[in-house]
Design a protein around this motif. Structure first.
Motif, PDB file in Angstrom:
ATOM      1  N   ALA A  19       2.124   9.003   8.552  1.00 37.02           N
ATOM      2  CA  ALA A  19       0.769   9.341   8.137  1.00 37.02           C
ATOM      3  C   ALA A  19       0.647   9.421   6.626  1.00 37.02           C
ATOM      4  O   ALA A  19      -0.466   9.436   6.097  1.00 37.02           O
ATOM      5  CB  ALA A  19       0.348  10.668   8.764  1.00 37.02           C
ATOM      6  N   GLN A  20       1.775   9.446   5.938  1.00 40.18           N
ATOM      7  CA  GLN A  20       1.782   9.497   4.480  1.00 40.18           C
ATOM      8  C   GLN A  20       2.923   8.627   3.976  1.00 40.18           C
ATOM      9  O   GLN A  20       4.067   8.790   4.392  1.00 40.18           O
ATOM     10  CB  GLN A  20       1.957  10.942   3.996  1.00 40.18           C
ATOM     11  CG  GLN A  20       1.817  11.133   2.502  1.00 40.18           C
ATOM     12  CD  GLN A  20       1.853  12.609   2.121  1.00 40.18           C
ATOM     13  OE1 GLN A  20       1.584  13.479   2.944  1.00 40.18           O
ATOM     14  NE2 GLN A  20       2.185  12.889   0.878  1.00 40.18           N
ATOM     15  N   VAL A  21       2.603   7.685   3.090  1.00 35.29           N
ATOM     16  CA  VAL A  21       3.586   6.728   2.573  1.00 35.29           C
ATOM     17  C   VAL A  21       3.685   6.928   1.065  1.00 35.29           C
ATOM     18  O   VAL A  21       2.705   6.727   0.340  1.00 35.29           O
ATOM     19  CB  VAL A  21       3.169   5.279   2.899  1.00 35.29           C
ATOM     20  CG1 VAL A  21       4.209   4.296   2.375  1.00 35.29           C
ATOM     21  CG2 VAL A  21       2.976   5.109   4.403  1.00 35.29           C
ATOM     22  N   LEU A  22       4.858   7.321   0.576  1.00 31.41           N
ATOM     23  CA  LEU A  22       5.001   7.762  -0.810  1.00 31.41           C
ATOM     24  C   LEU A  22       5.391   6.658  -1.782  1.00 31.41           C
ATOM     25  O   LEU A  22       5.378   6.869  -2.996  1.00 31.41           O
ATOM     26  CB  LEU A  22       6.025   8.897  -0.890  1.00 31.41           C
ATOM     27  CG  LEU A  22       5.663  10.172  -0.115  1.00 31.41           C
ATOM     28  CD1 LEU A  22       6.761  11.209  -0.261  1.00 31.41           C
ATOM     29  CD2 LEU A  22       4.327  10.730  -0.577  1.00 31.41           C
ATOM     30  N   THR A  23       5.761   5.481  -1.291  1.00 30.17           N
ATOM     31  CA  THR A  23       6.085   4.354  -2.171  1.00 30.17           C
ATOM     32  C   THR A  23       5.350   3.112  -1.679  1.00 30.17           C
ATOM     33  O   THR A  23       5.011   3.003  -0.487  1.00 30.17           O
ATOM     34  CB  THR A  23       7.602   4.069  -2.191  1.00 30.17           C
ATOM     35  OG1 THR A  23       8.048   3.773  -0.857  1.00 30.17           O
ATOM     36  CG2 THR A  23       8.373   5.264  -2.743  1.00 30.17           C
ATOM     37  N   PHE A  24       5.095   2.175  -2.584  1.00 29.15           N
ATOM     38  CA  PHE A  24       4.413   0.944  -2.195  1.00 29.15           C
ATOM     39  C   PHE A  24       5.237   0.198  -1.151  1.00 29.15           C
ATOM     40  O   PHE A  24       6.416  -0.104  -1.366  1.00 29.15           O
ATOM     41  CB  PHE A  24       4.180   0.052  -3.408  1.00 29.15           C
ATOM     42  CG  PHE A  24       2.910   0.372  -4.147  1.00 29.15           C
ATOM     43  CD1 PHE A  24       1.685  -0.037  -3.662  1.00 29.15           C
ATOM     44  CD2 PHE A  24       2.936   1.117  -5.322  1.00 29.15           C
ATOM     45  CE1 PHE A  24       0.504   0.264  -4.319  1.00 29.15           C
ATOM     46  CE2 PHE A  24       1.768   1.429  -6.003  1.00 29.15           C
ATOM     47  CZ  PHE A  24       0.550   1.000  -5.497  1.00 29.15           C
ATOM     48  N   THR A  25       4.581  -0.086  -0.018  1.00 25.06           N
ATOM     49  CA  THR A  25       5.226  -0.725   1.119  1.00 25.06           C
ATOM     50  C   THR A  25       4.416  -1.950   1.507  1.00 25.06           C
ATOM     51  O   THR A  25       3.181  -1.905   1.552  1.00 25.06           O
ATOM     52  CB  THR A  25       5.305   0.254   2.304  1.00 25.06           C
ATOM     53  OG1 THR A  25       6.011   1.422   1.892  1.00 25.06           O
ATOM     54  CG2 THR A  25       6.012  -0.381   3.486  1.00 25.06           C
ATOM     55  N   GLY A  54       0.798  -1.204   0.000  1.00 22.29           N
ATOM     56  CA  GLY A  54       0.000   0.000   0.000  1.00 22.29           C
ATOM     57  C   GLY A  54       0.835   1.261   0.000  1.00 22.29           C
ATOM     58  O   GLY A  54       2.025   1.253   0.336  1.00 22.29           O
ATOM     59  N   CYS A  55       0.196   2.371  -0.408  1.00 25.65           N
ATOM     60  CA  CYS A  55       0.855   3.668  -0.382  1.00 25.65           C
ATOM     61  C   CYS A  55      -0.211   4.755  -0.275  1.00 25.65           C
ATOM     62  O   CYS A  55      -1.402   4.495  -0.458  1.00 25.65           O
ATOM     63  CB  CYS A  55       1.721   3.893  -1.622  1.00 25.65           C
ATOM     64  SG  CYS A  55       0.809   3.896  -3.179  1.00 25.65           S
ATOM     65  N   GLY A  56       0.241   5.999  -0.002  1.00 21.92           N
ATOM     66  CA  GLY A  56      -0.676   7.122   0.113  1.00 21.92           C
ATOM     67  C   GLY A  56      -0.962   7.483   1.553  1.00 21.92           C
ATOM     68  O   GLY A  56      -0.129   7.260   2.445  1.00 21.92           O
TER      69      GLY A  56
END
Length: 473
Positions: free
Chosen positions: A163-169, A146-148
């Motif tokens: 709180a914000q993830v910029l790459t697929f993790t 997930g990301c975003g």
């Protein structure tokens, strides 16, 4: 395998005034559609706000006829939702463009992405979906990513995650996931044991649980007649902003979540909740969930609709909401259905024709107009070539008995070194064999199979093939 079955059963053909252009796959977003042409190009139409079609700012926001998005002949699949677009190349590189709200494209930054931009390399993605601000993807190895935006743990990365993830993790470490879907504030994943798990906000009506500070995936339950009961027995799930549709192993549908417009196929007095409610007792071939409306095709080929209908997205000839599944027209040759998030519907018939209805203010129909319709209209510029459509040397196939209980007898003719494959509703191969002769019969014991609908395919070595449905009970 799910991705393989989708590409196997669905080939879209776009016909211009001068020549025919065949689509190998199609993806319908909230207000835009993308497809992979026979030449492996990306073609799209609908809204281009925030560059959801990957075009420059000089391109009109409303594109009501198909245009080439990217002519590189290496694309194999696409996924659209909201104002985001994802596309996969044959070298397993994933690309994206569009709104990228809070990093929902996973390209390492947030904000609009004008052109298709590399996201990942080497991973085989089978599905990507998301909300307006986060994305979730399923890989072929059974892992989910997930990301975003990660507010309330909607990506499920655990307590203390950004709180914000910029790459697929990767979400957790498990590799037993077979489907993913989202609501507006949460992520849901279907495990290979038929249970559903979720993370994020507003989970009580979906999972029967309140907020969980661990911000990780937890199993869904409901208060049943015998106490707390797990939500299980599922083989496929689709959802939208406030409700989930799930298919059981026997081919029936259940729905749970919110019921503001009757999207659970329950009276409006029913408040909704995490207890899955059966959508009748019929078995279903395909189904789709829009923001507040549902479409589904029974195994007899009839199309049914219920829920919100303000744009005529139910296709019933009016714009009144409907809380009871209601047949759309009288045709019994429907095969595939899509429900766009913002009120557009699209259906595919067994003859390959494409039909559109509902909202069309951004050219979502792709028929050169922006006029909506409350009944299905055929888009004469687009058609679908299914497995039952002759392409090469077409074999014949008959199945008896149907429904089958103990034994299944498959009779075939016009075969040339053919393969017989049988798939369950998850797209998994449950039977395979090869035949050499021009005609013959195969006997298959099915007494130990799970009850449900299966697809039986016979395919010649030159590509000609045919598919039939069989119910095992």
């Amino acid at each position: 395998m799910v991705k393989y079955l989708k590409s196997l059963v669905l080939i879209i053909v776009v016909i211009s005034t001068s020549s025919a252009q065949c689509y190998k796959s199609i993806s319908v977003g909230a207000n835009h559609t993308l497809g992979v042409s026979q030449q492996n190009e990306l073609i799209g139409w609908g809204i281009n706000n925030a560059y959801s079609l990957g075009n420059s700012s000089t391109t009109p926001i409303s594109i009501n006829t198909p245009i080439v998005i990217n002519g590189t002949n290496t694309w194999i699949n696409t996924w659209c939702y909201g104002l985001n677009t994802f596309a996969l190349k044959n070298d397993n590189t994933l690309w994206g463009c569009g709104a990228n709200n809070l990093g929902s494209l996973g390209v390492g930054v947030s904000g609009n992405v004008q052109q298709l931009t590399l996201i990942t390399s080497g991973a085989v993605w089978t599905k990507i979906t998301g909300s307006a601000v986060h994305s979730v993807g399923l890989r072929s190895d059974g892992t989910i990513w997930g990301c975003g935006e990660n507010n309330n743990g909607r990506i499920g990365l655990g307590f203390g995650a950004p709180a914000q993830v910029l790459t697929f993790t990767q979400i957790g470490t498990a590799n037993h996931w077979i489907d993913v879907t989202v609501s507006g504030t949460a992520t849901f994943a279907l495990r290979n044991d038929g249970t559903i798990w979720g993370t994020g906000g507003s989970l009580t009506m979906f999972l029967g649980t309140g907020a969980d500070p661990s911000n990780t995936l937890r199993q869904g339950f409901y208060l049943g007649d015998n106490g707390i009961t797990p939500i299980d027995g599922l083989v496929k799930v689709k959802s939208s902003r406030d409700f989930i549709l799930g298919q059981k192993a026997d081919g029936t549908l259940v729905a749970w979540g919110g019921n503001e417009y009757g999207e659970l196929a329950m009276p409006l007095t029913y408040p909704g909740g995490s207890r899955p409610r059966p959508v009748g007792t019929d078995t279903w071939l395909d189904f789709a969930a829009g923001n507040n409306h549902a479409l589904a095709i029974k195994t007899n080929g009839t199309l049914w609709a219920w829920g919100r209908n303000h744009f005529g997205q139910l296709g019933l000839g009016h714009t009144d909401n409907v809380s009871t599944p209601t047949q759309v027209g009288t045709a019994n040759d429907w095969e595939k259905v899509y429900a766009a998030g913002n009120g557009t519907s699209l259906g595919v018939k067994t003859d390959g024709s494409i039909w559109v209805w509902g909202r069309n203010d951004y050219g979502q129909f792709g028929n050169g107009t922006t006029t909506q319709s409350n009944v299905p209209l055929q888009n004469s510029a687009i058609c679908l070539q299914t497995l039952s459509t002759p392409s090469y040397t077409k074999p014949t196939l008959s199945i008896a008995p149907n429904p089958a209980k103990e034994m299944l007898y498959i009779n075939y003719t016009n075969t040339l070194q053919a393969n017989i494959n049988i798939y369950d509703l998850q797209g998994r191969v449950v039977y395979q064999s090869s035949v050499i002769g021009f005609e013959g019969q195969v006997t298959i014991p099915v007494g130990q199979w799970q009850q449900g609908v299966y697809l039986v395919q016979i395919q010649n070595h030159d590509g000609g093939s045919v598919v039939e449905k069989v119910l095992v009970n």
